[in-house]
Design a protein around this motif. Sequence first.
Motif, PDB file in Angstrom:
ATOM      1  N   LEU A  43       3.412   3.955  -4.815  1.00 26.64           N
ATOM      2  CA  LEU A  43       4.298   2.893  -4.358  1.00 26.64           C
ATOM      3  C   LEU A  43       4.085   2.604  -2.881  1.00 26.64           C
ATOM      4  O   LEU A  43       4.006   1.438  -2.467  1.00 26.64           O
ATOM      5  N   ALA A  44       3.983   3.647  -2.066  1.00 26.90           N
ATOM      6  CA  ALA A  44       3.765   3.442  -0.634  1.00 26.90           C
ATOM      7  C   ALA A  44       2.444   2.719  -0.380  1.00 26.90           C
ATOM      8  O   ALA A  44       2.373   1.787   0.438  1.00 26.90           O
ATOM      9  N   GLY A  45       1.380   3.136  -1.103  1.00 23.89           N
ATOM     10  CA  GLY A  45       0.093   2.471  -0.930  1.00 23.89           C
ATOM     11  C   GLY A  45       0.141   1.008  -1.346  1.00 23.89           C
ATOM     12  O   GLY A  45      -0.424   0.141  -0.670  1.00 23.89           O
ATOM     13  N   GLY A  46       0.834   0.720  -2.439  1.00 22.10           N
ATOM     14  CA  GLY A  46       0.944  -0.651  -2.902  1.00 22.10           C
ATOM     15  C   GLY A  46       1.735  -1.524  -1.946  1.00 22.10           C
ATOM     16  O   GLY A  46       1.409  -2.700  -1.741  1.00 22.10           O
ATOM     17  N   LEU A  47       2.771  -0.959  -1.340  1.00 24.62           N
ATOM     18  CA  LEU A  47       3.581  -1.729  -0.393  1.00 24.62           C
ATOM     19  C   LEU A  47       2.799  -2.015   0.883  1.00 24.62           C
ATOM     20  O   LEU A  47       2.927  -3.101   1.469  1.00 24.62           O
ATOM     21  N   ARG A  48       2.007  -1.055   1.333  1.00 20.82           N
ATOM     22  CA  ARG A  48       1.210  -1.288   2.543  1.00 20.82           C
ATOM     23  C   ARG A  48       0.195  -2.406   2.304  1.00 20.82           C
ATOM     24  O   ARG A  48      -0.059  -3.231   3.178  1.00 20.82           O
ATOM     25  N   ALA A  49      -0.403  -2.397   1.105  1.00 17.73           N
ATOM     26  CA  ALA A  49      -1.432  -3.399   0.793  1.00 17.73           C
ATOM     27  C   ALA A  49      -0.836  -4.677   0.223  1.00 17.73           C
ATOM     28  O   ALA A  49      -1.588  -5.633  -0.054  1.00 17.73           O
ATOM     29  N   MET A  50       0.478  -4.706   0.012  1.00 17.11           N
ATOM     30  CA  MET A  50       1.146  -5.833  -0.646  1.00 17.11           C
ATOM     31  C   MET A  50       0.466  -6.122  -1.988  1.00 17.11           C
ATOM     32  O   MET A  50       0.213  -7.265  -2.363  1.00 17.11           O
ATOM     33  N   ASP A  51       0.183  -5.052  -2.731  1.00 17.24           N
ATOM     34  CA  ASP A  51      -0.511  -5.126  -4.009  1.00 17.24           C
ATOM     35  C   ASP A  51       0.513  -4.983  -5.131  1.00 17.24           C
ATOM     36  O   ASP A  51       1.005  -3.885  -5.398  1.00 17.24           O
ATOM     37  N   GLU A  52       0.820  -6.086  -5.779  1.00 14.45           N
ATOM     38  CA  GLU A  52       1.842  -6.075  -6.829  1.00 14.45           C
ATOM     39  C   GLU A  52       1.455  -5.173  -7.995  1.00 14.45           C
ATOM     40  O   GLU A  52       2.304  -4.490  -8.578  1.00 14.45           O
ATOM     41  N   ALA A  53       0.164  -5.151  -8.347  1.00 22.44           N
ATOM     42  CA  ALA A  53      -0.284  -4.338  -9.482  1.00 22.44           C
ATOM     43  C   ALA A  53      -0.044  -2.859  -9.223  1.00 22.44           C
ATOM     44  O   ALA A  53       0.400  -2.122 -10.118  1.00 22.44           O
ATOM     45  N   THR A  54      -0.321  -2.391  -8.022  1.00 28.01           N
ATOM     46  CA  THR A  54      -0.116  -0.981  -7.693  1.00 28.01           C
ATOM     47  C   THR A  54       1.358  -0.630  -7.681  1.00 28.01           C
ATOM     48  O   THR A  54       1.760   0.429  -8.173  1.00 28.01           O
ATOM     49  N   VAL A  55       2.168  -1.518  -7.115  1.00 22.45           N
ATOM     50  CA  VAL A  55       3.619  -1.283  -7.102  1.00 22.45           C
ATOM     51  C   VAL A  55       4.152  -1.239  -8.535  1.00 22.45           C
ATOM     52  O   VAL A  55       4.976  -0.383  -8.880  1.00 22.45           O
TER      53      VAL A  55
END
Length: 367
Positions: free
Chosen positions: A192-204
């Motif tokens: 979740l933290a990685g997805g939020l940093r990258a603004m990556d909806e798929a990861t979140v």
Amino acid sequence: MIDRLRRRLDGLPQPVRQRIRRLWLSLVPIGQCAVAAGLSWWIAVNVFDHPQPFFAPIAAVVSMGLSLGKRWRRSVELVSGVAIGILVGDLLVSQIGTGTWQIIVVVALAMVLAVFLDDGPLIPMQAASSAVLVATLLPPGGVAGFHRAIDALIGGVVGIAVGALFPVNPAHRARRDAAGVLATMRDAARKLAGGLRAMDEATVSAALESARGTQEAINTMRADMRGGREVSTISPLYWSSRDRVARISATADPIDNAVRNFRVVARRARGMTQRGEPLHPEIIDIIADIGEAFEVLRGMMIADPGGEPDQADAARVLRSITRRARADLVADSSLSETAVMAEVRSLLIDMLMIAGLRRSSAVATLR
């Protein structure tokens, strides 16, 4: 040797590994069921001189099962259900005979009586099956019916005795289950933290789905914790483990609540990502640190008594995170960011309780 075997297992496809692991974890309960079935048959034949005491091994196996929890309850329900079924079957079949409508009447009355006497799910099924056996295959009345009730009692008692004398370690399964859930949450928080940093909806979204997929594991964890408490109560070999099992069991609600709060955090974070709203970098750092705190809690759960990390170590890590989760971080933020921060703070309270703090102390830490 063990490391080489583990490496070979790790090389197998995931479905095969899951089946091998499930079998490995069930070996002791399977052995208990087998021993209890054989022993109950031997006792009924050689001690009570019953010619075909098939109810004895059946009762032993059903009362134990592969689940550790509620074995005592299952034994009582099974013996009661068999007794009710035999009673109704013997009384009715000897008067009305056998046939289609007789089976309907016998099963209905046996189940009605069982449901009236107790709300346990096993009693009506056992009462019905026993009544069917009496109405179709077994001669009703006389000493045979009494023998069948005794056989069921023998099986239930032997099942409890085998579980007490040859028990599963009451803390092992519960610790393993809790550690597994915490490991999943560790990975989900990092993702979740990685997805939020990258603004990556798929990861979140993947982090959210990982958290949502833990419910079955949580249910298993709760069942094994209940089973562990039962084993530590019944088995003299593990009476000294009661306090430890109680401490482990006390983490069930906080772990469940932590997972639920994380799901809310991830769901709100996904909504912000979908709308293109960035989250405060310091809040993302806190979420990343929560992932590391989940790892500390996982290590605490599987650590041997007196080992590290312990509850104090986990609480120390979490306190350092809560000091940074200040409400003023979102003083001028949007409603969405404020809501995420509020859920993060609630999540930290749950995690502090996993580490052994009372709820009042955990809440005071956030103040």
